[in-house]
Write a protein that holds these residues in place. Sequence first.
Motif, short mmCIF file in Angstrom:
data_model
loop_
_atom_site.label_atom_id
_atom_site.label_comp_id
_atom_site.label_asym_id
_atom_site.label_seq_id
_atom_site.Cartn_x
_atom_site.Cartn_y
_atom_site.Cartn_z
N GLN A 111 -30.67 27.01 97.12
CA GLN A 111 -31.26 25.74 97.54
C GLN A 111 -32.15 25.17 96.44
O GLN A 111 -32.21 23.96 96.24
N MET A 133 -29.96 23.44 94.11
CA MET A 133 -29.48 22.17 94.66
C MET A 133 -30.58 21.11 94.68
O MET A 133 -30.29 19.92 94.63
N ASP A 134 -31.82 21.56 94.78
CA ASP A 134 -32.92 20.59 94.82
C ASP A 134 -33.42 20.23 93.43
O ASP A 134 -34.41 19.51 93.30
N PRO A 156 -32.19 18.34 90.37
CA PRO A 156 -31.13 17.57 89.70
C PRO A 156 -31.14 17.75 88.19
O PRO A 156 -30.10 17.61 87.55
N TRP A 157 -32.29 18.08 87.63
CA TRP A 157 -32.36 18.17 86.16
C TRP A 157 -31.62 19.41 85.67
O TRP A 157 -30.89 19.35 84.67
N LEU A 159 -29.18 20.81 87.33
CA LEU A 159 -27.77 20.50 87.57
C LEU A 159 -27.23 19.61 86.45
O LEU A 159 -26.09 19.77 86.00
N LEU A 160 -28.07 18.68 85.99
CA LEU A 160 -27.66 17.78 84.91
C LEU A 160 -27.34 18.59 83.65
O LEU A 160 -26.29 18.41 83.02
N LEU A 182 -26.61 21.84 83.39
CA LEU A 182 -25.42 22.68 83.59
C LEU A 182 -24.15 21.81 83.59
O LEU A 182 -23.13 22.19 83.03
N GLY A 183 -24.27 20.65 84.21
CA GLY A 183 -23.11 19.75 84.30
C GLY A 183 -22.69 19.21 82.94
O GLY A 183 -21.53 18.85 82.74
N ILE A 184 -23.60 19.16 82.00
CA ILE A 184 -23.23 18.72 80.65
C ILE A 184 -22.72 19.92 79.84
O ILE A 184 -21.68 19.85 79.18
N ILE A 214 -21.53 23.05 80.66
CA ILE A 214 -20.31 23.81 80.99
C ILE A 214 -19.03 23.08 80.53
O ILE A 214 -18.25 23.64 79.77
N PRO A 215 -18.81 21.82 80.93
CA PRO A 215 -17.56 21.19 80.47
C PRO A 215 -17.54 20.95 78.96
O PRO A 215 -16.49 21.04 78.34
N THR A 216 -18.71 20.69 78.38
CA THR A 216 -18.71 20.41 76.95
C THR A 216 -18.30 21.67 76.18
O THR A 216 -17.54 21.58 75.21
N MET A 268 -31.68 22.29 105.58
CA MET A 268 -32.26 21.18 104.83
C MET A 268 -32.51 19.97 105.73
O MET A 268 -31.58 19.51 106.38
N PHE A 299 -27.28 13.18 97.37
CA PHE A 299 -26.89 14.36 96.60
C PHE A 299 -25.53 14.12 95.94
O PHE A 299 -25.33 14.40 94.75
N ILE A 326 -24.48 12.63 87.36
CA ILE A 326 -24.47 13.71 86.35
C ILE A 326 -23.14 13.69 85.61
O ILE A 326 -23.09 13.76 84.37
N VAL A 356 -22.09 12.97 81.27
CA VAL A 356 -21.26 13.73 80.34
C VAL A 356 -20.03 12.89 79.93
O VAL A 356 -19.59 12.90 78.78
N ILE A 400 -19.83 19.41 90.02
CA ILE A 400 -20.66 19.20 88.83
C ILE A 400 -20.31 20.24 87.76
O ILE A 400 -20.19 19.92 86.58
N LEU A 401 -20.12 21.47 88.19
CA LEU A 401 -19.93 22.54 87.22
C LEU A 401 -18.51 22.61 86.68
O LEU A 401 -18.30 22.89 85.50
N VAL A 422 -13.60 20.02 83.49
CA VAL A 422 -12.70 20.71 82.57
C VAL A 422 -11.24 20.33 82.82
O VAL A 422 -10.38 20.55 81.97
#
Lengths: 51, 573
Positions: A13, A16-17, A19-20, A22-23, A25-27, A29-31, B1, B195, B202, B206, B283-284, B288
């Motif tokens: 949780q 999930m709470d 966002p930074w 997640l941001l 990780l979201g950049i 991992i795919p990069t 939540m 969310f 996000i 990228v 997101i993760l 890919v």
Amino acid sequence: MSSKEPDGKKPLQKLMDNPWLLLVLGIVIPTLSYTVWGWIELWLVPPAALP
Amino acid sequence: MASAVESLPILGNHPTDQVRACDTTTLPVCLTAQKFIKLHAVAAVVFLLIGGIAALTLGLTRWPAVHLLDAQWYYRLLTLHGLNMLIFWILNFEIAVLYFASTVLLNTRLASKSAAWVGLVMMTVGAIMVDAAIFGGKSDVLMTSYVPLKASPWFYLGIILVAVGTLVGVINYFATIYIAKRDQTYKGSVPLVVFGATAAAIIAVVTLLHGAVVMIPTLLWSMGIIENIDPAWYRITWWGLGHMSQQVNVCAMVSIWYLLGTLTVGSKPLNQAVCRGAFVLYILFINVASAHHLLVDPGTGSVWKIWNTSYAMYLAVLASMIHGFTVPASIEVAMRKKGFNRGLFGWLANAPWSNPGFSGFFLSLVIFGFGGGITGVTLGTQQINIMAHNTLRIPGHFHVTVVGGTTLAFMAITYYIVPLIFQKDFYAKALCRIQPYLFGGGITLMALGMSFAGSYGVPRRHWDIEFTGGLFATGFDAGAHVMLGIMGVGAVIAFLGLLLYCLLVVAAVFFGRPVEGKPMEAWNEEPRGQIDAEEVDEHKTPGTLVIVFVFLTAFAVYYFANWMWLSDLWEVR
Ligand code: HEM
């Protein structure tokens, strides 16, 4: 079974709470998985031996 | 939540003269955000219309019996269509969704009015620049603009402006959720829709970073400043922009499904943690999947291809399947609670199908899941892709994802945005009610025609599959022509649905009856069934479970049929 942190939130949780995080990780991992790895593979291709 | 909306302080952080309470939902609406939601939504519809007119001519050209355009105009309008639809319509609408989700649902003001102006102006000027470059005749490079095809520098500059303008909007979104948290305008976790919008934002970051990395050198190359761009490098990097942007659409669309579920039948997400977990998987891992565009490219090896399109990506497929279950299941629970508790599908049969917000949303869910999901996973499998690559099966696939799915969901939410945000009433409500069926039905028919024609080997992006006047007689057999005819009819019907949508929205927004000061007129009577609502068990959704098993069976049959076709084509002894 409880994996709660001192502030009472479970680690998932917390993720999930946040966002930074997640941001980031979201950049990242795919990069790495798609882009950088793909570029490296191209870079390793030997130049064509054309005349 | 906890749901944040329930516990909003009344004034949030709004300056008092910059907020109004929604007359229908009582939610606070930031007036600055409202203005930009309106402007982006109007821009989106204008680009949808431009792309839609091009779409009709393309459909009528790929239908061999009509073969409307000449070769040059086919490629010119294909370039125009791809960019106006996939980029300008979708991105403008998404920025409107982001501004709505962050400000209205978190009870906060928009972080920066100036940034919103900068973003809007850059996106609009950029898009006009691209369209002018295309009509100028020196940019017939299709939306992918694969090097060494070279367009006018204005074309690339325009795309860069649109991308940077969008990034400014996305940063404004992040700044808005930051100030909402700082000013404690909501308690607990953000609502699920926010969310999902954050997941979209996000992924947009990228995506747009890849756009900058690929487009800036390409612009310099088109100006003669850089001598060479490696085509393989371009393709990998461009698809970081081209495909990742589709994942922004998926997140935005799923968020809208949840929102429309609440607005139309009062549904609540079944399990917040599971739904959010699915967005985290997006997101993760979803980005890919861009590698599936390069499955037949030389340069990268099988490990890179299979890891990115299968192992890692299937975690994102899992996420879609989670949403594919929780969205209809939440509708089932809500409808059963309203008393439609009979049989497996009483809840579905009695759903408000005459409400275009509901029908558009549910059709989008079905078309995306059954059409787009199943074909996407199958076509993205390396071995199967070799049969389908560059055939019409590919546009057949993405017209049921980004068109039958995302575009239809955006159309559906418009039936709420116009009364709630523009505070205008629609004319011709009967036409509004049939519009989602017309568009969804037409697109499905077109995509089926494309997919089956593609199975005969008919290529995409091809002006004349008969090679008229060629030295050797060639072309496709009658079956392929029947499928192309079906595609053409579907394209005409979908265009009528799109045109109707644009006309209804323009009529309402510019000439509609103002509905300020009173709640929006409901699209349907509140559904009320017979059985006592207390009897409903929140965790029993038998109807949805049956739909899920039908889906899984269809998936398995399609997947294995494709492997069978592959083994027919490519016999291994
Ligand atoms: C009335 C609705 C629409 C119709 C009739 C339609 C029809 C078509 C046709 C016939 C093609 C050409 C396929 C080929 O020859 O290879 C095409 C391509 C395409 N369409 Fe659509 N389309 C519609 C809406 C949309 C929307 C809303 C989007 C995006 C949101 C979209 C995205 C695309 C893309 C990305 C391409 C490929 C362009 C390329 O190959 O460069 N379409 N469409």
